[in-house]
Structures are given as structure tokens and as C-alpha cells.
Scaffold this active site. Sequence first.
Site, PDB file in Angstrom:
ATOM      1  N   ASN A   1       7.089   3.892  11.681  1.00  0.00           N
ATOM      2  CA  ASN A   1       6.277   4.950  12.312  1.00  0.00           C
ATOM      3  C   ASN A   1       4.788   4.757  12.083  1.00  0.00           C
ATOM      4  OD1 ASN A   1       6.146   5.686   9.624  1.00  0.00           O
ATOM      5  ND2 ASN A   1       7.448   7.486   9.836  1.00  0.00           N
TER       6      ASN A   1
ATOM      7  N   GLN B   1       5.919  19.640  -0.382  1.00  0.00           N
ATOM      8  CA  GLN B   1       6.443  19.915   0.963  1.00  0.00           C
ATOM      9  C   GLN B   1       7.863  20.447   0.854  1.00  0.00           C
ATOM     10  OE1 GLN B   1       3.776  16.766   3.576  1.00  0.00           O
ATOM     11  NE2 GLN B   1       5.952  16.521   3.544  1.00  0.00           N
TER      12      GLN B   1
ATOM     13  N   HIS C   1       4.127  18.216   8.418  1.00  0.00           N
ATOM     14  CA  HIS C   1       4.291  16.749   8.347  1.00  0.00           C
ATOM     15  C   HIS C   1       5.228  16.286   9.483  1.00  0.00           C
ATOM     16  CE1 HIS C   1       4.945  13.171   5.369  1.00  0.00           C
ATOM     17  NE2 HIS C   1       4.634  12.758   6.582  1.00  0.00           N
TER      18      HIS C   1
ATOM     19  N   ARG D   1      -1.014  11.129   2.294  1.00  0.00           N
ATOM     20  CA  ARG D   1      -0.260  12.046   1.454  1.00  0.00           C
ATOM     21  C   ARG D   1      -1.191  13.143   0.958  1.00  0.00           C
ATOM     22  NH1 ARG D   1       3.521  10.497   3.645  1.00  0.00           N
ATOM     23  NH2 ARG D   1       5.385   9.486   2.823  1.00  0.00           N
TER      24      ARG D   1
HETATM   25  P1  NAD Z   1       1.046  -0.401   4.441  1.00  0.00           P
HETATM   26  O1  NAD Z   1       1.816  -0.794   3.237  1.00  0.00           O
HETATM   27  O2  NAD Z   1       1.095  -1.267   5.637  1.00  0.00           O
HETATM   28  O3  NAD Z   1      -0.504  -0.196   4.090  1.00  0.00           O
HETATM   29  C1  NAD Z   1      -0.936   0.375   2.907  1.00  0.00           C
HETATM   30  C2  NAD Z   1      -2.306  -0.201   2.610  1.00  0.00           C
HETATM   31  O4  NAD Z   1      -2.865   0.542   1.529  1.00  0.00           O
HETATM   32  C3  NAD Z   1      -2.272  -1.658   2.168  1.00  0.00           C
HETATM   33  O5  NAD Z   1      -3.150  -2.419   2.949  1.00  0.00           O
HETATM   34  C4  NAD Z   1      -2.754  -1.616   0.716  1.00  0.00           C
HETATM   35  O6  NAD Z   1      -3.496  -2.751   0.323  1.00  0.00           O
HETATM   36  C5  NAD Z   1      -3.596  -0.356   0.734  1.00  0.00           C
HETATM   37  N1  NAD Z   1      -3.820   0.216  -0.594  1.00  0.00           N
HETATM   38  C6  NAD Z   1      -2.913   0.525  -1.535  1.00  0.00           C
HETATM   39  N2  NAD Z   1      -3.499   1.057  -2.605  1.00  0.00           N
HETATM   40  C7  NAD Z   1      -4.809   1.101  -2.351  1.00  0.00           C
HETATM   41  C8  NAD Z   1      -5.928   1.555  -3.070  1.00  0.00           C
HETATM   42  N3  NAD Z   1      -5.813   2.039  -4.313  1.00  0.00           N
HETATM   43  N4  NAD Z   1      -7.132   1.473  -2.474  1.00  0.00           N
HETATM   44  C9  NAD Z   1      -7.260   0.949  -1.227  1.00  0.00           C
HETATM   45  N5  NAD Z   1      -6.234   0.489  -0.500  1.00  0.00           N
HETATM   46  C10 NAD Z   1      -5.019   0.580  -1.058  1.00  0.00           C
HETATM   47  O7  NAD Z   1       1.563   1.063   4.802  1.00  0.00           O
HETATM   48  P2  NAD Z   1       1.327   1.917   6.132  1.00  0.00           P
HETATM   49  O8  NAD Z   1       2.462   1.748   7.069  1.00  0.00           O
HETATM   50  O9  NAD Z   1      -0.047   1.672   6.601  1.00  0.00           O
HETATM   51  O10 NAD Z   1       1.447   3.382   5.509  1.00  0.00           O
HETATM   52  C11 NAD Z   1       0.498   3.840   4.548  1.00  0.00           C
HETATM   53  C12 NAD Z   1       0.892   5.189   4.010  1.00  0.00           C
HETATM   54  O11 NAD Z   1       0.798   6.165   5.039  1.00  0.00           O
HETATM   55  C13 NAD Z   1       2.331   5.317   3.506  1.00  0.00           C
HETATM   56  O12 NAD Z   1       2.501   4.815   2.206  1.00  0.00           O
HETATM   57  C14 NAD Z   1       2.559   6.801   3.585  1.00  0.00           C
HETATM   58  O13 NAD Z   1       2.101   7.442   2.410  1.00  0.00           O
HETATM   59  C15 NAD Z   1       1.696   7.235   4.747  1.00  0.00           C
HETATM   60  N6  NAD Z   1       2.511   7.525   5.954  1.00  0.00           N
HETATM   61  C16 NAD Z   1       2.472   8.786   6.475  1.00  0.00           C
HETATM   62  C17 NAD Z   1       3.269   9.103   7.566  1.00  0.00           C
HETATM   63  C18 NAD Z   1       3.233  10.473   8.198  1.00  0.00           C
HETATM   64  O14 NAD Z   1       4.169  10.849   8.900  1.00  0.00           O
HETATM   65  N7  NAD Z   1       2.181  11.239   8.000  1.00  0.00           N
HETATM   66  C19 NAD Z   1       4.118   8.139   8.117  1.00  0.00           C
HETATM   67  C20 NAD Z   1       4.088   6.865   7.597  1.00  0.00           C
HETATM   68  C21 NAD Z   1       3.303   6.559   6.486  1.00  0.00           C
END
Ligand code: NAD
Length: 399
Positions: free
Chosen positions: A147, A314, A333, A285
Site C-alpha cells: 500500500n 488506535q 487510519h 505513525r
Molecule cells: P520503506 O521501508 O520502503 O521506507 C522506509 C524508509 O525510512 C527507508 O528509506 C529508511 O531508510 C527510512 N528510515 C528509517 N529510519 C529512519 C530514520 N531514523 N531517519 C530517516 N529515515 C529513516 O517503507 P514504506 O513503504 O515507505 O513505509 C514507511 C512507513 O509508512 C511504514 O513503516 C509505516 O509506518 C507507514 N505506513 C503507513 C500506512 C498508512 O496506511 N498510513 C501504510 C503503509 C505504511
Amino acid sequence: MAKILCVLYGDPKNGYPKSYARNSIPVIEKYPDGQTVPNPHAVDFQPGELLGSVTGALGLRKFLKDLGHELVVTSDKDGPNSEFEQHLADAEIVISQPFWPAYLTAERIARAPKLKMALTAGIGSDHVDLQAAMDNGVTVAEITYCNSNSVAEHIVMQMLSLVRNYIPSYKQVVDGGWNIADCVARSYDIEGMHVGTVAAGRIGLRALKLLKPFDVHLHYFDRHRLPASVEQELNLTWHASVESMVKVVDIVTINCPLHPETENLFNDAMIAKMKRGSYLVNTARGKICDRDAVARALQSGHLAGYAGDVWFPQPAPQDHPWRTMPNHGMTPHMSGSSLSAQTRYAAGVREVLECYFEGRAIRDEYLVVHNGQLAGVGAHSYSKGNVTGGSEEAAKFKR
Ligand code: NAD
């Protein structure tokens, strides 16, 4: 025979849908980086059906019954007397969606001696105490990419909603009003603004790509720097710290996972470094932002707007200040749970379960914790530790 405990949000108020707004959803075979979408042997649902609620059951009922396993599906997840707690003691697999998370704290993991896997039907496994999972040999997996693009669309929608003052203007129409001055007194174009993302992983990079045609200046901070070719293509400015980026941009979007390094990252001190009149969009988050610091910054006007769809805990308690603070554009959410996204993550859950029961390896990119260590996407995007503290407050929503 295994017991699978699956926590999903409840059905729609008026019952499980008998029909849908559209007859079909587009067929997507690959994600932008070439990763294939989930490919289980089969699925027992029609793409586009509501799968994330209790009746939809992620389309797993027939599959697990045919294999002779016990599937318990419930939305009653919080508090000591919840159905979740009653089934935890002999559950081998817990499945849960971030939208309605079954918090798996160390205490709960200790009460689940048979637990082998916590599977996230979606992305973001911060509702599991990853340290306790590592210490207890519990595999944690999520459906990477399922997603990410869905969320990026929500981010662009919410940015535009805030900057253009869409929500109050829409409300005026519904309320029978026509005061243009009230609509436009907080309305701007995003063209020419500076927009920055904290993290440019799957969601962050997609959001940057979607924003490029708006002729904005794009910035990012990530602990993994993007290839130079991508930076050039999008004309990105990379920053060595979050602080350096937030000082110069007009809009910040947060797209990193929640883990000990990012918990409360946007506190009073970080928000104070943002330009007056900045917008903050957080679909990552809730706990990455200090709840009360955000509300204070909207009250004072330092932030011109805040939007997102993620809260802590949540479901958000009725008295959560983000429900009532000024100039917000929050949704529950939902961004990663469109019917389109559900099709992918339900198929991904089925794929992981097939692997598990057939003794095949789960895709590396789906793994967060495996063999007592961060693995796969977990090793790339998370850090060790626990961020579930305070999740018991979710039980307040019931009262
Ligand atoms: P991803 O793993 O592709 O990307 C995460 C990125 O965060 C990576 O590039 C990583 O290097 C970076 N990162 C991690 N820790 C960091 C830090 N301390 N400082 C800077 N960068 C940092 O994941 P994604 O698919 O892009 O998803 C990211 C997040 O979004 C998920 O973990 C989840 O919490 C959230 N999400 C929310 C929904 C929603 O419905 N709202 C849906 C999917 C994901």
C-alpha cells in the site's frame, strides 16, 4: 493444526457491503522498483471486495479450513477481557492490520508460548514489540509495498487539502454558506513551495515523484541516500539531518517507520525549528509526533496545518486532541486500506501463510524480524527496541 488469530476492523455500520461503487479495480503486476505483487497459488476473493473487516476475513476462511487450521477473526483486541486475549495463549500466528492494530507487547508475547509469527496485513510492524519478538524467536513479517503507493496518493491529497483550505470550504457548501473571503483567507497554491520528506523509501519516493509535476522544490532526509540519478531526475536536495531540512521547507511529510530512533521526533523543539506557517503531513505513525506539541503548534499558529491518518493509540480515544485541534485534516487510519490496497495485502498474507505451512522461505523483503534478528525490510528500515509503550490506552475507545 494451528490456531491463527486474526484481528481486523469491524464491518461497516450498515452491514457488510452487498455491492460496490465500482465493478473492478485496475490490475497491477509490478511495483515501481520491479518487485512483483503478491503471488499466492490462489485466492478465494474477488479483487475489490472489502477484505479488511471481520466478515471479509482477508479472504482466508476457506483456505485455512481446507488445511484443517483454526481461524479466529475478531475486532475485540484491547483490554484484559478482550476476545484477542482469550485466544492468545494457544495462537501460533497473529495477523493484524496497522489500521486496527493488535498491540503485541512483551507482556502479551509472554502469554503466547506457542506464537511463531506476527504477520502484518499492511506495512508497519511497530505495534509488535520487536525486541520481545527477537528475544522469543517470533518471526515478524509485513507485506512490503502493498500500500505504499496508496499512501503516497493520500499524502498529496492531504497536502493540497491543507494548503488550498479545501475542508473548511467544502464544509461551507454543505452548511449552505457562500463566503468566498472566509474560504480564501487561508488558501494558497503549492506551486513554488519547498516540500520535504523525512525518509524517501517506497512511500516517500513515490510522494516525491507525484509532487514533481506541481513545480515545487523537493527535499529529503533519509538514513539511506538515494542514487544520484534519482536525485538528479527529481532535482532533489538531500539534507544530512531532519533539522536542516525542516528549517527551509514549507511542507513536511513524514514517511519513516516508527522505531526507537523516530519516536517523538517531532516534539516541541523540532517543530520550533520549522518555518512559521509550515504544514505537517504524517501518514507514517502517530507516535513519531508528540501529540500535545502538534496541538500546541496549531493553537499558536506556528503550524498552519496538520494532516495525516495515523494516531496513537488506535483507535484514537474520543478525547484525543487531534480530533478537535484547529486547522487539521485528519482521517482515521485508512490511507493504506483502500479496496485496491486490500486486494494486494490479502493476497500477500495468503502468500506468506502458504510459505509458512509449506516450509518455504518467506520473501526476504517481507521480513522484519527472523531468527532472533532484524531481517529484510526490518534490517533496512527499523532499529531494535520497542515502541508499543502506552498502547493499553487503546482500550479507552471502548468506554
Ligand atoms: P520503506 O521501508 O520502503 O521506507 C522506509 C524508509 O525510512 C527507508 O528509506 C529508511 O531508510 C527510512 N528510515 C528509517 N529510519 C529512519 C530514520 N531514523 N531517519 C530517516 N529515515 C529513516 O517503507 P514504506 O513503504 O515507505 O513505509 C514507511 C512507513 O509508512 C511504514 O513503516 C509505516 O509506518 C507507514 N505506513 C503507513 C500506512 C498508512 O496506511 N498510513 C501504510 C503503509 C505504511
